[in-house]
Motif scaffolding. Sequence first.
Motif, short mmCIF file in Angstrom:
data_model
loop_
_atom_site.label_atom_id
_atom_site.label_comp_id
_atom_site.label_asym_id
_atom_site.label_seq_id
_atom_site.Cartn_x
_atom_site.Cartn_y
_atom_site.Cartn_z
N ARG A 1 0.85 -1.19 0.00
CA ARG A 1 0.00 0.00 0.00
C ARG A 1 0.88 1.24 0.00
NH1 ARG A 1 -4.67 -0.08 4.24
NH2 ARG A 1 -5.64 -1.29 2.57
N LEU A 2 0.57 2.18 -0.87
CA LEU A 2 1.34 3.43 -1.03
C LEU A 2 0.49 4.60 -0.57
CD1 LEU A 2 3.77 5.10 -2.17
CD2 LEU A 2 2.58 5.05 -4.38
N SER A 3 1.06 5.43 0.32
CA SER A 3 0.40 6.64 0.79
C SER A 3 1.30 7.83 0.56
CB SER A 3 0.06 6.54 2.29
OG SER A 3 -0.79 5.45 2.55
N VAL A 4 0.72 8.96 0.21
CA VAL A 4 1.46 10.22 0.05
C VAL A 4 0.74 11.28 0.87
CG1 VAL A 4 2.23 12.00 -1.55
CG2 VAL A 4 2.27 9.59 -2.25
N ASP A 5 1.49 11.91 1.78
CA ASP A 5 0.95 12.97 2.65
C ASP A 5 -0.32 12.52 3.37
OD1 ASP A 5 3.02 14.64 1.90
OD2 ASP A 5 1.92 15.47 0.22
N GLY A 6 -0.29 11.28 3.88
CA GLY A 6 -1.39 10.77 4.68
C GLY A 6 -2.56 10.22 3.91
N ARG A 7 -2.50 10.18 2.59
CA ARG A 7 -3.62 9.69 1.78
C ARG A 7 -3.19 8.47 0.99
NH1 ARG A 7 -5.42 10.87 -3.46
NH2 ARG A 7 -3.65 12.30 -3.71
N VAL A 8 -3.96 7.36 1.10
CA VAL A 8 -3.66 6.15 0.34
C VAL A 8 -3.94 6.41 -1.13
CG1 VAL A 8 -4.24 3.73 -0.01
CG2 VAL A 8 -4.19 4.66 2.31
N VAL A 9 -2.93 6.19 -1.99
CA VAL A 9 -3.08 6.47 -3.41
C VAL A 9 -3.02 5.21 -4.27
CG1 VAL A 9 -2.18 8.81 -3.20
CG2 VAL A 9 -0.59 6.93 -3.61
N TRP A 10 -2.58 4.08 -3.70
CA TRP A 10 -2.49 2.85 -4.49
C TRP A 10 -2.37 1.67 -3.54
CZ3 TRP A 10 1.58 -0.74 -4.90
CH2 TRP A 10 1.43 -1.70 -5.90
N SER A 11 -2.97 0.53 -3.94
CA SER A 11 -2.90 -0.66 -3.11
C SER A 11 -2.94 -1.90 -3.99
CB SER A 11 -4.07 -0.69 -2.12
OG SER A 11 -3.96 -1.77 -1.22
N ASP A 12 -2.21 -2.93 -3.57
CA ASP A 12 -2.16 -4.21 -4.28
C ASP A 12 -2.18 -5.31 -3.24
OD1 ASP A 12 -1.74 -6.30 -6.06
OD2 ASP A 12 0.44 -6.06 -6.01
N ASP A 13 -3.16 -6.23 -3.34
CA ASP A 13 -3.28 -7.32 -2.38
C ASP A 13 -2.84 -8.66 -2.97
OD1 ASP A 13 -4.10 -5.71 -0.37
OD2 ASP A 13 -6.23 -6.18 -0.52
N ASN A 14 -1.98 -8.62 -3.98
CA ASN A 14 -1.50 -9.86 -4.60
C ASN A 14 0.02 -9.89 -4.74
OD1 ASN A 14 -4.05 -11.35 -5.32
ND2 ASN A 14 -4.46 -9.39 -6.34
N SER A 15 0.68 -9.19 -3.84
CA SER A 15 2.14 -9.25 -3.80
C SER A 15 2.56 -10.58 -3.18
CB SER A 15 2.72 -8.09 -2.99
OG SER A 15 2.37 -6.85 -3.57
N PRO A 16 3.75 -11.08 -3.48
CA PRO A 16 4.19 -12.35 -2.89
C PRO A 16 4.48 -12.20 -1.40
CG PRO A 16 5.96 -11.36 -4.18
CD PRO A 16 4.73 -10.54 -4.45
N ALA A 17 4.05 -13.19 -0.62
CA ALA A 17 4.33 -13.20 0.82
C ALA A 17 5.74 -13.74 1.02
CB ALA A 17 3.30 -14.05 1.54
N ALA A 18 6.73 -12.86 0.91
CA ALA A 18 8.13 -13.26 0.94
C ALA A 18 8.93 -12.24 1.75
CB ALA A 18 8.68 -13.33 -0.50
N PRO A 19 10.13 -12.61 2.22
CA PRO A 19 10.98 -11.64 2.93
C PRO A 19 11.21 -10.39 2.09
CG PRO A 19 11.84 -13.84 3.17
CD PRO A 19 10.74 -13.94 2.16
N ILE A 20 11.30 -9.25 2.77
CA ILE A 20 11.31 -7.94 2.10
C ILE A 20 12.65 -7.26 2.29
CG2 ILE A 20 10.18 -5.70 2.00
CD1 ILE A 20 7.77 -7.18 3.41
N VAL A 21 13.19 -6.71 1.21
CA VAL A 21 14.41 -5.92 1.26
C VAL A 21 14.06 -4.50 0.83
CG1 VAL A 21 16.75 -5.62 0.38
CG2 VAL A 21 15.84 -7.92 0.75
N PRO A 22 14.03 -3.52 1.76
CA PRO A 22 13.67 -2.15 1.39
C PRO A 22 14.82 -1.42 0.69
CG PRO A 22 14.09 -2.28 3.74
CD PRO A 22 14.21 -3.67 3.20
N ALA A 23 14.46 -0.55 -0.25
CA ALA A 23 15.48 0.21 -1.00
C ALA A 23 14.86 1.49 -1.53
CB ALA A 23 16.04 -0.63 -2.15
N LEU A 24 15.71 2.49 -1.72
CA LEU A 24 15.35 3.74 -2.39
C LEU A 24 15.85 3.67 -3.83
CD1 LEU A 24 16.51 6.23 0.40
CD2 LEU A 24 14.16 5.44 -0.01
N ALA A 25 15.12 4.29 -4.73
CA ALA A 25 15.52 4.26 -6.14
C ALA A 25 15.25 5.61 -6.78
CB ALA A 25 14.76 3.17 -6.88
N VAL A 26 16.09 5.96 -7.76
CA VAL A 26 15.91 7.16 -8.57
C VAL A 26 15.98 6.73 -10.03
CG1 VAL A 26 16.79 9.44 -9.16
CG2 VAL A 26 16.93 8.63 -6.80
#
Length: 884
Positions: free
Chosen positions: A332-357
């Motif tokens: 789920r993605l939120s910007v400035d406190g407002r949910v703007v996008w959601s996906d409930d079919n992502s894989p249930a797997a270990p997560i590696v967070p990263a920033l990207a440009v």
Amino acid sequence: MGRRLILAAVCVCVLVAVLALVAIAVRWPVGEPLGDMSGRLSETGLPPGSIVINAASCDPTAPFAIESVAGSAMGRSLVLSQGKGDKEHCQGQAAYTVSIPESGRYTVWLRVRWEDGCGNSISLRYGADAQERVVGQDAVFGVWHWISAGLHDEPKAPCERVLTLGEREDGVAVDQILLVRDTAFMPSGPLRSGSVREHDFRRFADSFDRSPGHGCPDWEFRSGAWGIEFSLDPNRIPNQYSLHGKASAGQMGVALLRGLPWRGLRFSCCVRVEPGGRCGLMCGPGSKPPPAPGADAGTHVWCWGGGETGRAELEPGQWHRVVVERWAWRTRLSVDGRVVWSDDNSPAAPIVPALAVTNGTVFFDDVSVEELLWEADDGGELRLPWRQDSGRWRRLPSKGVALQTSGPGVLRLTGLPHHVHDTMLQGEWGGSASESPLSVAAVPPDTATAPELRLQSTSGLTVNRFALCYSAPVADVFRIGPYEFSSATVADPGDYADFTPEEVARTQAAGNADLTLRRPKAIPLVGKRQYSIWEHESGTWDVFDGALKGLGRGASVRLWQILRCDLTASLRVRLPREGCQAFLMLQEREGKGCRFLLGGEASEDGGELHLPVPADGDWHEVEVSLSGEGMSGSVDGGAVRSIASRGGQGGGIVLGVARGQAEFDDVSLFVPRRTSRQSFHAFDRREPEWRRTGGVWREHGGIACALASNWISLETPEGEGMLWHRTPVSGDVRVAFNIEENTEWHGWEQEPSHTHHPFDNVRVCLSPEASCEKGVLFEINADGRTATLLRVAGAERARVAQNWKFPIQYAGGHAPYRPRRNRIELSRRGARVALAINGIEVLASEIPELGGDAAARPLHVGIGGHRTQVNFSRILIVHKQSGE
């Protein structure tokens, strides 16, 4: 004959039963009983050969000490209290002898608690010849958490090693040390009896408030150009203390957060994208990023959780708060406190967070990662221990859970281990989604009901997937203090001077040696107004023997900051003998306010709250709170006393002696940043709630001559600059803030070395649009510094002359205005608006345009000025309650 009839009857009954079962089987798969599955979160065992050391099991060198600390595994920890360190010499040490039973590679973990950004690191040396390394420097404050202290090879064992913790900063505590050979293991709570029976929610935070020489050890820059935005110039740069990233040679820039993967997380950061820039927050499995999103136009942020990719537009040149929640199958993605996008079919797997440009230049700041624990039921490997209240429920292999009766049914999950943060349901039932028969509710605990979660249905259904996640909410507060009176002075928090030796050498070689000469300025704890933490008002006061000592009836000192809002204060008080009595006053003005009487006898004044602090010569912990509901307080964690209170009319914070003498120590104030009643903005971090327009805006402190803290500065010698709050307000409201000198530094070897600019033409506005020409505007030090003006829809409505009686006086010279710091307050009650300066109302007027039906119209709060250079700090917006 009778026997045959009986046999025939039995056969008929059996046949009917079989046919009934067949009919049920045709309608419903048989499935399995739900049972009480053991898939609940449980304790974690330590890997074999792990070594656990209690940090209190040593004889440390001062200023380290062994003290009782709340939340520690064994009750006592290694502590270096804030204000008791010595950065010049760093002589504090704590040595531990470690018996290594087997050879191999060991990871060292420390369970620590940091005070703040100036107390978030410690040095570690492992073995006699090992190089000293700096451990920590994360931005997780006020909670126990585990940090990695690196890998250490032991080729020859058994053996003994000495592990030494060394002083680097004060305000730190170490609870436990763990050495473990399993590099994939991460501890998650206090270690007792060889296992993790409790859970410290894993956290990470980085505010990048350091010079580049200290590096980014928690980040792996895979591609692109990355670095801390920093300048030795004391005047700062607009995005000082942020991480900037750039894509390079058509390749996406990726900054990967080091460490073990996360099972579930809330990944948030402040983002500022330059025009045409595009960036992403990646929370997918593994370290391999997704293909870069298409090179479509626009300035935006995208989010990838391992499945689909979502995106949201951003306004270029503005700070936004971007949050990704990733757990189970949900992204789920939120910007400035407002949910703007959601996906409930992502894989249930270990997560590696990263920033990207993916394009242009992007600035990131105030990155935080908070663990989200989750449990789920998908009918397969993931199962929850449901308890059936009603209805017939069955588990369908690889399909979930089904209610197999046509009537209502209820399932319960009891004994929930943590706060339920979110839930998700995927299932099949009749009717449309808006007519869903599903109802999920978390039942709060009370005296009769255990914490539980219920899944209810009024008709048959199948739940293919159900998941819930837990979090550990941490109060979002701004802390003032702690003020510990171990010395008569403290370092001014307004400047950064922690440079590495290499940075100092490079700067000196470049001919800028004067930039490295400065040291944090020493500020008196008690002294003159505007130049000390506590202003001496009356009586006798002294900082002696680690405490603030006051003597004399009515003796008082006043905190340098002014705050009229909801807050909590904690302090230690000692009354040396019978007959002594102390007090703390909040929201004080002209000697009146919300008074907490500490010790002695209660007075007959109904506006005071008496707290029974014993006059026994011992230290006692006092905590008091002030809110819209009234005043409350307790002593040594005992029963809470409270009274209703309308609140004071000022913002003074005063410590004093009612009778005899009193001593104070460890004074802290906590202001909630966001409540339903108020918002507080200290600008000690990025504040994306404010939209910056016009001029040059710089934040995160700098150099000041008078006592200062954190602020945001506006530099607009020509034209206008304004901050507009993104959330409009309606009804009665109060807006308060400090204005202070903006300082331009020329150099230590220059004459003059610096200039204080006058804060002319300062504005505060309530407007239906983000425009000073549309609403109600007060302007201070206006019209050639001769008047304060009130304008409505751009036209002057009223003015007051700034004569010799006015609370702000222009004097010119080195410090143009007196006082050097001023509290400005705009209040709106119905159709009446008023402006107060330093607690004195200077201009008020009835504005018919604000009365009647217009009272409910949303208005935007704006703060700024034109043709000026000024610092703003401690911005407070309070929605007034009836009767206030």
